[in-house]
Design an enzyme around this catalytic site. Structure first.
Site, short mmCIF file in Angstrom:
data_model
loop_
_atom_site.label_atom_id
_atom_site.label_comp_id
_atom_site.label_asym_id
_atom_site.label_seq_id
_atom_site.Cartn_x
_atom_site.Cartn_y
_atom_site.Cartn_z
N ASP A 30 0.64 4.80 -8.66
CA ASP A 30 0.35 3.52 -8.00
C ASP A 30 0.47 3.60 -6.48
O ASP A 30 1.33 2.94 -5.87
CB ASP A 30 1.29 2.43 -8.57
CG ASP A 30 1.15 2.28 -10.07
OD1 ASP A 30 0.04 2.47 -10.58
OD2 ASP A 30 2.17 1.98 -10.72
N GLU A 204 -9.42 -5.13 -14.46
CA GLU A 204 -8.25 -4.90 -15.29
C GLU A 204 -6.96 -5.21 -14.55
O GLU A 204 -6.17 -6.04 -14.98
CB GLU A 204 -8.23 -3.44 -15.77
CG GLU A 204 -7.12 -3.11 -16.74
CD GLU A 204 -7.37 -3.70 -18.11
OE1 GLU A 204 -8.55 -3.85 -18.49
OE2 GLU A 204 -6.38 -4.03 -18.81
N GLU A 325 11.77 18.77 4.04
CA GLU A 325 11.08 18.00 3.00
C GLU A 325 9.71 17.53 3.46
O GLU A 325 9.13 16.62 2.85
CB GLU A 325 11.95 16.84 2.53
CG GLU A 325 12.25 15.77 3.56
CD GLU A 325 13.46 16.07 4.45
OE1 GLU A 325 13.89 17.23 4.48
OE2 GLU A 325 13.95 15.15 5.12
O1 FUB Z 1 2.56 1.93 -13.15
C1 FUB Z 1 2.64 0.85 -14.06
C2 FUB Z 1 1.32 0.15 -14.19
O2 FUB Z 1 0.32 1.07 -14.57
C3 FUB Z 1 0.81 -0.43 -12.90
O3 FUB Z 1 1.44 -1.65 -12.56
C4 FUB Z 1 -0.63 -0.54 -13.20
O4 FUB Z 1 -1.43 -0.75 -12.07
C5 FUB Z 1 -0.90 0.78 -13.88
O5 FUB Z 1 -1.12 1.79 -12.94
#
Ligand code: FUB
Length: 452
Positions: A30, A204, A325
């Protein structure tokens, strides 16, 4: 370094891969990039090793001046930051306003059991972040906040799955005016999904909103559950939206994807996630990046995932202190908070290495200094060019220092490091963990003295 029993499982990338995904020692998901003061800061989620669900407990921050060498800033925000949150540190976005940094994230509200949007605030892009409100900013059971600040200063919070919402944020960025409004998910605006009567459009989750040349872009994950990235455009921040097609097709082993787009140093970059690391998949994802150019009419070209990633934007200066790092590709290593501040690289075993890409040695380096610690009997930092087995230009011995956070500076002579090179710090020694490294720095010229 903590006791060995607490050592996390290491993500072990293969040596043959190039530099995408951009982080190798933990799984990341994300992506939300933010350009600030000549660097791109990247805010991500963190998939736990071996995860079989979106079991996510904290968020991570990374930054880069060149899109290939990424500095690990650790985890300045976690579920524990929000006393009212119980689980699900999912997809968020950080924005800057008035010298402060606001990080909007979805989490589960312990009291209601529903997903809510929290906001954390910090005075620096790397934190520390604190809960701005002590309660959710907004809660309707939906996820994935994205914030856009228009040219007139009006900020908008967008979020949602299965719906798509927005609300106007007040200038304080932690309250809003009016009520959340549902954006109509029409097929003209968001394309046509077949096979699911409850979800007639492609939208979505994971909205990412920005403006370019007067046109508003809404980029999002489309069509669960082998998501692709799609986008829509509008003449204003609240629509009406027109579906524009695919940004990134379904590709790879993660059934989700998640967009983030920024301009940096004159180019445009598309961040996303996939399952491309060893052990990777739908719940063990990794953030990656591609450079792209808009078409002349402002449309976004179709972008495909690569394991090479974006070209380097500039070079790295070895004659100023560099954090250990700051890594283009790490093999076998982990990171942790350093007692001296920042992060250090640790859990280093014989043969592990760090790649630092495009290091501008110029006329040549004469010596190397590194800040190191070792709770064992130490090891050697080999300085190699071009590959983990490339030409050795220096070898720095590291003694036992009496503790994994007991730091000392070691120096060694260097010869043959000229021009711009990919530098590999390769670690050798006996069995077990060898050493930790906090930072390093070369000295130019012929003198063999340490720089500090
Ligand atoms: O990472 C958890 C969930 O999966 C996110 O909130 C969505 O966008 C999907 O990537």
């Amino acid at each position: 370094m903590l006791a060995f029993a607490l050592v996390p499982a290491v993500v072990q990338p293969s040596a043959a891969r190039a530099d995408n995904p951009i982080v190798q020692h933990v799984y990341t998901a994300d992506p939300a990039p933010l350009v600030h003061d000549g660097r791109v800061y990247l805010y991500t989620g963190h998939d736990e090793d071996g995860s079989t669900y979106f079991t996510m407990k904290d968020w991570r921050v990374w930054s880069s001046a060149d899109m290939v060498n990424w500095t690990d800033h650790g985890s300045p925000l976690s579920l524990a930051t929000f006393s009212w949150a119980s689980a699900d540190a999912w997809a968020g976005q950080a924005v800057q306003r008035g010298g402060r940094f606001y990080w909007y994230v979805p989490v589960k509200n312990r009291a209601t059991g529903r997903m809510a949007i929290g906001v954390a605030v910090a005075d620096s892009p790397t934190g520390p972040f604190r809960d701005a409100l002590g309660r959710p900013l907004v809660e309707n059971g939906e996820i994935d906040p994205s914030v856009f600040i228009d040219d007139n200063g009006q900020a908008y919070l967008y979020w949602g799955n299965p719906n798509l919402w927005y609300v106007k944020l007040n200038a304080d960025m932690t309250s809003y005016a009016g009520s959340p409004t549902r954006i109509p998910l029409t097929t003209a605006g968001f394309g046509t999904r077949t096979g699911d009567p409850n979800r007639p459009t492609l939208y979505e989750e994971g909205p990412w909103v920005y403006k370019r040349n007067g046109l508003y872009y809404l980029v999002y994950a489309a069509k669960c559950c082998s998501e692709f990235i799609a986008y829509s455009t509008a003449p204003g921040p609240t629509g009406p939206w027109t579906y524009r097609g695919t940004v990134m097709p379904t590709q790879g082993s993660s059934f989700t994807n998640h967009p983030g787009i920024v301009d940096f140093k004159g180019n445009s970059y598309f961040f996303y996630h996939n399952g491309a690391l060893p052990g990777g998949g739908g719940y063990t994802r990794s953030v990656a990046v591609e450079r792209f150019s808009y078409n002349a009419d402002g449309t976004i070209p179709t972008i495909t995932m690569t394991n090479t990633g974006a070209p380097q934007a500039g070079t790295l200066n070895p004659y100023v202190r560099q954090e250990a790092e700051t890594i283009a590709w790490g093999s076998g290593i982990e990171t942790e908070p350093a007692a001296e501040g920042g992060m250090n690289v640790g859990w280093i075993e014989n043969g592990d290495h760090l790649k630092v890409k495009g290091v501008a040695f110029g006329a040549g380096a004469s010596s190397f200094a590194a800040r190191v610690a070792s709770g064992s009997s130490g090891g050697t930092v080999e300085l190699r060019l071009g590959s983990p087995n490339g030409t050795v230009v220096g070898r720095c011995g590291v003694p036992g220092t009496g503790g994994w956070q007991t730091w000392t500076t070691v120096t060694c002579p260097v010869s043959g490091a000229t021009g711009t090179q990919d530098l590999y710090l390769r670690f050798t020694g006996g069995s077990g963990y060898l050493l930790n490294i906090n930072w390093w720095q070369f000295t130019a010229g012929t003198a063999l003295t340490a720089p500090r």
